[in-house]
Design an enzyme around this catalytic site. Structure first.
Site, PDB file in Angstrom:
ATOM      1  N   ASN A 174      32.553   5.081   5.083  1.00  0.00           N
ATOM      2  CA  ASN A 174      33.806   5.613   5.784  1.00  0.00           C
ATOM      3  C   ASN A 174      34.918   4.795   5.086  1.00  0.00           C
ATOM      4  OD1 ASN A 174      32.967   7.444   7.449  1.00  0.00           O
ATOM      5  ND2 ASN A 174      32.736   5.992   9.026  1.00  0.00           N
ATOM      6  N   ASP A 203      28.427   8.006  10.541  1.00  0.00           N
ATOM      7  CA  ASP A 203      27.541   8.886  11.519  1.00  0.00           C
ATOM      8  C   ASP A 203      26.106   9.203  11.292  1.00  0.00           C
ATOM      9  OD1 ASP A 203      29.748   9.008  13.303  1.00  0.00           O
ATOM     10  OD2 ASP A 203      30.528  10.510  12.233  1.00  0.00           O
ATOM     11  N   LYS A 240      17.009   3.988  -8.559  1.00  0.00           N
ATOM     12  CA  LYS A 240      18.223   4.637  -8.651  1.00  0.00           C
ATOM     13  C   LYS A 240      17.551   6.349  -9.051  1.00  0.00           C
ATOM     14  CE  LYS A 240      22.210   5.317 -11.726  1.00  0.00           C
ATOM     15  NZ  LYS A 240      23.071   5.004 -12.680  1.00  0.00           N
ATOM     16  N   PRO A 297      22.702   5.102  15.050  1.00  0.00           N
ATOM     17  CA  PRO A 297      22.441   4.745  16.653  1.00  0.00           C
ATOM     18  C   PRO A 297      23.951   4.631  16.731  1.00  0.00           C
ATOM     19  CG  PRO A 297      22.146   2.887  15.096  1.00  0.00           C
ATOM     20  CD  PRO A 297      21.703   4.095  14.379  1.00  0.00           C
ATOM     21  N   LEU A 309      28.773   2.340  20.161  1.00  0.00           N
ATOM     22  CA  LEU A 309      29.772   2.237  21.409  1.00  0.00           C
ATOM     23  C   LEU A 309      28.900   2.678  22.442  1.00  0.00           C
ATOM     24  CD1 LEU A 309      32.587   1.944  22.748  1.00  0.00           C
ATOM     25  CD2 LEU A 309      33.084   4.302  21.684  1.00  0.00           C
ATOM     26  N   LYS A 351      36.152  11.798  23.850  1.00  0.00           N
ATOM     27  CA  LYS A 351      35.103  10.664  23.402  1.00  0.00           C
ATOM     28  C   LYS A 351      35.083   9.619  24.210  1.00  0.00           C
ATOM     29  CE  LYS A 351      34.551   7.519  19.441  1.00  0.00           C
ATOM     30  NZ  LYS A 351      34.770   7.075  18.221  1.00  0.00           N
TER      31      LYS A 351
END
Length: 407
Positions: free
Chosen positions: A208, A276, A286, A303, A306, A337
């Site tokens: 991210n 995610d 590679k 997993p 939170l 959420k």
């Protein structure tokens, strides 16, 4: 609270240097030992004799003093204290700290130390508001340097605005907080930060767009309130703050393992931008282009850290805080959420293109709780972190008070 604590006090050059004489006296009244370092500019405002008389110690000022280097070299001097305090922290000293300069004793000590540092800025209002000073301040904050002040008021030059050094009682309070006497003293808080890297092959990964700046600022703010912080960080570009327990990880599974190992905790703040999905069966070598066409990547869910911690039984922290980085319907998605994950609070923000928040120095968040949504004004990530840390301290304090009343 300061009995037996050792403060290395660096006195910069500015009219506010006169306040350091009272600061030294009050620190010693509280049982602290003060080793003073006077810059050349600082000596234009206060004398070594005055400082030495109040500190009860010799004043260090010259990087090239052979006697001082023989008795206590600058490297040792930088590491024997419990806290380094820079007061006044001038624009020049802050610039040197931010850029890593080491051309005199004070700047060399600051670069060589592994001790927590607290600065009390003091300068003209225009200097304080200059973009260069703001950049230096942002760098120092991300490096884990704590700050007290400056205050707004009249300047020696006749101007008015922010730039006055904090008053001595404020500096004393900040020192006590920095040395573990704050509202989170004795508390353990887990903070996750940065992205995770989920390998595709040895050179490619899924990730991210997170710098880790907000998580690092939150860990620093909690530390400044006296908490013991377990800082579980992915491969972030923002440096982890000093004075926290840094646990470096790469993947979501490693982050979950580290968090569970760090439990129990009084609170947990999940600011990391965890990927995610991960690739099942990541390639050992590679992956190459070839006539077979595009590789087929099979994905699996990572997993949910939170949700996993929120569902803990006896080991569940009394306050679990999640983050929701959204690009649309921010409040609606974040509220859903919170309920879905089972956490207590969600810190939601809009990271859509054009906001400049993802990877930037500012944030605009909404705190989602059982009481509803509370929008906070856009501010620096450091300011948002301090506000969140104080809310956490207030919440834990209120819970402790309720528990005592029930007993």
């Amino acid at each position: 609270m300061l009995d037996g604590k050792h403060i290395l006090l660096i006195v910069g050059g500015g009219i506010a240097a006169y306040k350091t004489l009272d600061l030294i006296r009050r620190l010693r009244d509280r049982g602290a030992e003060v080793t003073p370092v006077l810059t050349r500019a600082g000596a234009e405002f206060v004398t070594p004799l005055s400082i030495s008389a109040l500190a009860g110690r010799k004043v260090y000022s010259d990087l090239w003093d052979l006697t001082d280097e023989a008795e206590m070299g600058h490297i040792q001097l930088s590491r024997v204290a419990d806290l380094v305090v820079v007061a006044p922290a001038t624009a020049d000293l802050m610039a040197k700290m931010a850029q890593g300069h080491a051309d005199d004793l004070a700047s060399t000590l600051l670069l060589a130390t592994d001790t927590p540092v607290l600065v009390a800025p003091a300068m003209n209002v225009r200097m304080w508001e200059h973009p260069a000073t703001r950049r230096n301040l942002a760098t120092l904050t991300s490096d884990g340097i704590a700050r007290v002040g400056p205050n707004a008021g009249g300047m020696a030059c006749g101007e008015y605005g922010p730039g006055r050094m904090a008053e001595v009682p404020e500096i004393i309070a900040a020192i006590e907080t920095r040395l573990g006497g704050g509202p989170l003293s004795g508390r353990h808080v887990i903070v996750t930060s940065g992205p995770t890297h989920e390998p595709i092959d040895p050179v490619r990964y899924i990730a991210n767009r997170s710098s880790g700046a907000q998580g690092s600022a939150i860990a620093a703010a909690l530390r400044d309130l006296g908490a013991r912080v377990s800082f579980v960080t992915g491969p972030a570009t923002a440096a982890p703050p000093q004075g926290v327990d840094v646990i470096a990880v790469e993947t979501a599974q490693q982050m979950l393992d580290a968090v569970e190992t760090a439990l129990p905790a009084d609170a947990a703040v999940f600011a990391a931008a965890v990927a995610d999905w991960r690739v099942t069966g990541a390639a050992a070598q590679k992956m190459k282009k070839g006539p077979a066409g595009l590789p087929q990547l099979a994905l699996a869910e990572n997993p949910d850290i939170l949700a996993a911690v929120s569902a803990k039984g006896a080991d569940r922290p009394s306050l679990v805080v999640g983050f929701a980085a959204e690009t649309e319907n921010v409040i609606e998605h974040a509220t859903a959420k919170r309920l879905r994950k089972g956490c207590d609070w969600i810190v939601a923000n809009d990271v859509s293109e054009g906001t400049g928040i993802m990877g930037g120095t500012e944030n605009a968040v909404t705190l989602i709780s059982a009481d509803g949504a509370e929008a906070w004004p856009r501010d620096s990530k450091a300011a948002v972190a301090r506000k969140l840390a104080q809310r956490i301290a207030d919440h834990l304090s209120a819970g402790q008070a309720q528990g005592s009343a029930a007993e």
